[in-house]
Design an enzyme around this catalytic site. Structure first.
Site, PDB file in Angstrom:
ATOM      1  N   THR A 173      -8.974  -2.504  10.128  1.00 23.06           N
ATOM      2  CA  THR A 173      -7.573  -2.358  10.518  1.00 23.06           C
ATOM      3  C   THR A 173      -6.945  -1.082   9.972  1.00 23.06           C
ATOM      4  O   THR A 173      -7.310  -0.625   8.877  1.00 23.06           O
ATOM      5  CB  THR A 173      -6.765  -3.564   9.997  1.00 23.06           C
ATOM      6  OG1 THR A 173      -5.370  -3.306  10.196  1.00 23.06           O
ATOM      7  CG2 THR A 173      -6.979  -3.803   8.517  1.00 23.06           C
ATOM      8  N   TYR A 226      -3.500  -8.521   3.644  1.00 23.71           N
ATOM      9  CA  TYR A 226      -4.303  -8.416   4.874  1.00 23.71           C
ATOM     10  C   TYR A 226      -5.125  -7.131   4.849  1.00 23.71           C
ATOM     11  O   TYR A 226      -6.350  -7.149   5.018  1.00 23.71           O
ATOM     12  CB  TYR A 226      -3.370  -8.436   6.111  1.00 23.71           C
ATOM     13  CG  TYR A 226      -4.086  -8.052   7.377  1.00 23.71           C
ATOM     14  CD1 TYR A 226      -5.087  -8.855   7.897  1.00 23.71           C
ATOM     15  CD2 TYR A 226      -3.778  -6.860   8.044  1.00 23.71           C
ATOM     16  CE1 TYR A 226      -5.763  -8.497   9.053  1.00 23.71           C
ATOM     17  CE2 TYR A 226      -4.449  -6.498   9.200  1.00 23.71           C
ATOM     18  CZ  TYR A 226      -5.445  -7.320   9.696  1.00 23.71           C
ATOM     19  OH  TYR A 226      -6.117  -6.954  10.818  1.00 23.71           O
TER      20      TYR A 226
END
Ligand code: UDP
Length: 314
Positions: free
Chosen positions: A102, A126
């Site tokens: 990501t 995250y």
């Protein structure tokens, strides 16, 4: 991805615990193992039953604010679970591995567009949970006959252009999906999370990538590894930034619905601006994005949302 591989005539199986996915979302002819990648026995069964040569790993949790309030869920689902899967791959002599990473690994990048060698300093658990998996892959590739590709996704949106599948998880939080829901009256309004950022219109800027272009990037990355490509980490984005207000205007234009919008406080862990430098993926894969156009992404997302409305009412 399953439809992309299916359309290309590849032979593959899927493992999914269906915590956010749906059995109907994959082609009917594809074998689904319903279970978790932390289930070592199940992984052994799959590797035993099939002649697996590559793994494409998408399993994980993806909501930045949820990772701030429940970090251990993210270190479990994204980091610990990946470790189990990577270990099973090494044990079973799998040489090719593709990982969904990501852009959140960059945190609040100082230089835009951001390239892969920018400092890695995630703002959320995250981002950290995904970065830890990238590091495990790096070290595993150094120690074993194992090559990986980590694709650092920017903001994935849109839906299958043929309307076969799209984002379907309830309680969605991602901007384009939420805006499409608002346009279809599934929500009373859309909240803009922060209108005080240091950007031209004061709202957050992101690089939205169509899911089908992202899937084709995975397939090309797989082919590259098969052809002997070395391990690599690449941004997967178009290099075009759109603000929250620009996205809202585009959804209103495509849907022809003027839904209500309210400014709300910033969300924890959100960066002001994240846009990809995609020169690395462009030079390493023969990637020709087909849907790099915001209204097209929105049109596909909206078409899927309409279908889903019908599906859910059955
Ligand atoms: N956003 C927003 N309202 C929403 C959902 C998202 O203003 O209902 C903003 C969010 O603050 C960020 C951008 O839209 O600036 C993209 O957020 P999203 O959750 O889609 O993806 P993320 O960038 O967090 O992975």
């Amino acid at each position: 991805m399953a439809w992309c591989l299916h359309d290309a005539g590849e032979d593959f199986v899927v493992i999914d615990n269906l915590s956010t996915g749906f059995e109907w979302a994959i082609p009917q002819s594809v074998k689904l193992y319903e279970g978790d990648i932390t289930d070592e026995k199940l992984l052994q069964t799959i590797f035993h039953n099939h002649d697996i040569t590559a793994v494409i790993h998408f399993a994980g949790s993806i909501i930045v604010p949820e990772s701030v309030s429940n970090p251990l869920k993210y270190y479990n689902n994204n980091t610990a679970a990946s470790r189990t899967l990577i270990e099973a791959c090494v044990k079973n002599n799998i040489k090719h591995f593709i990982f969904s990473s990501t852009a959140a690994v960059y945190g609040d990048p100082k230089v835009i567009p951001v390239s892969e060698d920018a400092p890695l300093s995630p703002l959320s658990p995250y981002g950290t949970s995904k970065l830890m998996t990238e590091l495990m892959l790096r070290d595993t590739a150094a120690a074993h006959d194992f090559q990986y590709t980590a694709l650092r996704y920017f903001n994935v949106a849109g839906a299958d252009p043929e309307g076969r599948t799209g984002q379907s998880t309830r309680n969605a939080t991602h901007l384009i999906k939420v805006a499409c829901e608002a346009a279809l009256g599934k929500r009373t309004h859309l909240g803009i999370f922060g209108a005080d950022f240091d950007t031209p219109d004061k709202t957050g800027i992101r690089d939205y990538i169509h899911v089908s272009d992202l899937a084709s990037a995975h397939y090309l990355a797989l082919k590259r590894l098969r052809e002997g490509g070395e391990s690599i980490v690449m941004n997967a984005g178009y290099g075009d930034g759109y603000s929250v207000l620009q996205v809202i205007d585009a959804v209103k234009a495509v849907s022809e619905v003027d839904f209500e919008v309210k400014t709300e406080p910033r969300r924890a862990g959100d960066s002001p601006k994240v846009v990809a430098d995609n020169s690395k993926i462009m030079s390493n894969l023969d990637w020709k994005p087909q849907f790099d156009d915001l209204p097209t992404i929105i049109r596909h997302a909206l078409n899927w949302e309409k279908k889903l409305q019908f599906k859910n009412s059955l």
